[in-house]
Design a protein around this motif. Structure first.
Motif, PDB file in Angstrom:
ATOM      1  N   LYS A   1     -20.314  15.447  47.346  1.00 30.83           N
ATOM      2  CA  LYS A   1     -20.271  15.132  45.917  1.00 30.83           C
ATOM      3  C   LYS A   1     -20.114  13.634  45.689  1.00 30.83           C
ATOM      4  CE  LYS A   1     -17.923  16.352  41.607  1.00 30.83           C
ATOM      5  NZ  LYS A   1     -16.882  17.210  40.968  1.00 30.83           N
ATOM      6  N   GLY A   2     -19.284  13.020  46.493  1.00 29.28           N
ATOM      7  CA  GLY A   2     -19.048  11.594  46.338  1.00 29.28           C
ATOM      8  C   GLY A   2     -20.263  10.742  46.634  1.00 29.28           C
TER       9      GLY A   2
ATOM     10  N   THR B   1     -19.418   9.496  40.221  1.00 25.26           N
ATOM     11  CA  THR B   1     -17.977   9.535  40.455  1.00 25.26           C
ATOM     12  C   THR B   1     -17.232   8.498  39.616  1.00 25.26           C
ATOM     13  OG1 THR B   1     -18.276   8.055  42.352  1.00 25.26           O
ATOM     14  CG2 THR B   1     -18.191  10.437  42.806  1.00 25.26           C
TER      15      THR B   1
ATOM     16  N   SER C   1     -14.741   7.106  37.287  1.00 22.56           N
ATOM     17  CA  SER C   1     -13.465   7.672  36.852  1.00 22.56           C
ATOM     18  C   SER C   1     -13.375   7.646  35.330  1.00 22.56           C
ATOM     19  CB  SER C   1     -12.305   6.876  37.449  1.00 22.56           C
ATOM     20  OG  SER C   1     -12.334   5.537  36.984  1.00 22.56           O
TER      21      SER C   1
ATOM     22  N   GLY D   1     -15.900   3.958  40.767  1.00 22.93           N
ATOM     23  CA  GLY D   1     -16.942   4.961  40.924  1.00 22.93           C
ATOM     24  C   GLY D   1     -18.175   4.410  41.615  1.00 22.93           C
TER      25      GLY D   1
ATOM     26  N   GLU E   1     -13.084   8.739  45.636  1.00 22.30           N
ATOM     27  CA  GLU E   1     -13.696   8.589  44.312  1.00 22.30           C
ATOM     28  C   GLU E   1     -13.842   9.933  43.614  1.00 22.30           C
ATOM     29  OE1 GLU E   1     -16.325   4.575  44.293  1.00 22.30           O
ATOM     30  OE2 GLU E   1     -17.229   6.230  45.400  1.00 22.30           O
ATOM     31  N   VAL E   2     -14.068  10.981  44.357  1.00 18.50           N
ATOM     32  CA  VAL E   2     -14.094  12.324  43.764  1.00 18.50           C
ATOM     33  C   VAL E   2     -12.719  12.639  43.178  1.00 18.50           C
ATOM     34  CG1 VAL E   2     -14.240  14.792  44.293  1.00 18.50           C
ATOM     35  CG2 VAL E   2     -15.979  13.217  45.169  1.00 18.50           C
TER      36      VAL E   2
ATOM     37  N   SER F   1     -12.209  10.765  39.943  1.00 15.68           N
ATOM     38  CA  SER F   1     -13.035  11.279  38.844  1.00 15.68           C
ATOM     39  C   SER F   1     -12.708  12.739  38.535  1.00 15.68           C
ATOM     40  CB  SER F   1     -14.520  11.120  39.187  1.00 15.68           C
ATOM     41  OG  SER F   1     -14.848  11.811  40.383  1.00 15.68           O
TER      42      SER F   1
ATOM     43  N   GLY G   1     -12.276  15.325  40.516  1.00 18.70           N
ATOM     44  CA  GLY G   1     -12.961  16.352  41.285  1.00 18.70           C
ATOM     45  C   GLY G   1     -11.998  17.102  42.186  1.00 18.70           C
TER      46      GLY G   1
END
Length: 296
Positions: A56-57, A62, A64, A70, A103-104, A107, A109
């Motif tokens: 995902k990252g 990503t 934020s 991100g 980063e996920v 954000s 995640g």
């Protein structure tokens, strides 16, 4: 658990002819009342979440909610495709994956705290990149997670794993030590070598403060995850080469507790010192507070 220190952990493994991972699986099973197979399958689910976070990252937005961070993992990934990284591809990939997972997290995640959300990228960064490099199975990686868990258990019970208690040395430092020890075992190192890797890693992060800009787990937390993955690989290589932690690893853990206890509160996740109180850090905080006020 039958061990409280890293020394006891290594000695038990030697006495019973077990890896740290296999010993931890047995100990966790006794602690929880679940079968070793159930414990293993649960950990396997956690590893799937880690791999999903890496993907995902690297593939999704990503950015934020604050807008401060991100897509840095994607930037490094693109750089790595176009140029030869100074680190070499393997270490750069671990760094990229660690940034991606962190980063996920920023954000909002789904991640696995290893041992905290603020240090969630280091173990996945090291593990997923190494799995791709060496062609290891998921089951092999899950064993590595149990090894990391045993190390984290010792650190948590003898020192800190939270930035609010012991600074970033407790979060990122602990994650680096866990990843280094696990990586050593994953590559065939002995329990004693894995324990040396922990000491080597922790010594390199003693005194690292927790100074989140704006009070968010974004700056400098995300890049510290990237650097942390590289440090973990270095510590594992040293241990596998026969480099020892001259100061026993348990004593290093105790020093981390001593340093963390003496650390001023402004350097323990309060955003009252360090990078959070630079002119730019203060400006970011003011802008965030203004935006929050408008939303209210």
């Amino acid at each position: 658990m039958r061990f409280r220190t890293l020394k006891e952990l290594a000695e038990l493994c030697e006495q019973e002819g077990l890896s740290i991972a296999r010993l931890m699986i047995e100990e966790q099973s006794k602690e929880s009342g679940r079968t070793p197979e159930q414990e293993f399958n649960k950990m396997k689910q956690y590893y799937e979440v880690m791999k999903e976070a890496v993907h995902k990252g690297l593939t999704e937005d990503t950015t934020s909610r604050s807008g401060l961070t991100g897509r840095d993992a994607q930037r490094v990934n693109s750089f790595m495709q176009d140029q030869e990284p100074s680190l070499g591809r393997e270490a750069c990939l671990a760094m990229t994956y660690a940034l991606a997972v962190s980063e996920v997290n920023a954000s909002m995640g789904r991640i696995i705290a290893t041992p905290t959300a603020g240090s969630c990228g280091i173990i996945p960064g090291v593990f997923v990149s190494s799995q791709q490099r060496f062609g290891w199975t998921d089951d092999h990686m899950v064993e590595g997670l149990f090894c990391a868990g045993a190390i984290g258990y010792v650190i948590a019970n003898n020192s800190f794993v939270s930035g609010a208690e012991g600074g970033c040395q407790a979060e990122v430092g602990s994650a680096i030590g866990m990843a280094a020890g696990a990586m050593t075992e994953l590559r065939g190192g002995t329990p004693a070598q894995a324990v040396h890797a922990v000491g080597l890693a922790l010594k390199n992060t003693l005194g690292l403060i927790c100074d989140p800009v704006g009070g968010l787990v974004e700056i400098p937390c995300i890049v510290r995850n990237g650097f942390g993955a590289v440090n973990a690989l270095a510590a594992a290589d040293m241990a596998l080469a026969g480099v020892r932690s001259v100061i026993p690893s348990d004593e290093v853990v105790n020093v981390m507790y001593e340093v963390g206890s003496a650390m001023p509160s402004k350097h323990r996740e309060t955003a009252q010192g360090g990078l959070a109180q630079t002119p730019t850090g203060k400006q970011i905080m003011s802008e965030l507070n203004l935006r929050r006020g408008k939303k209210q």
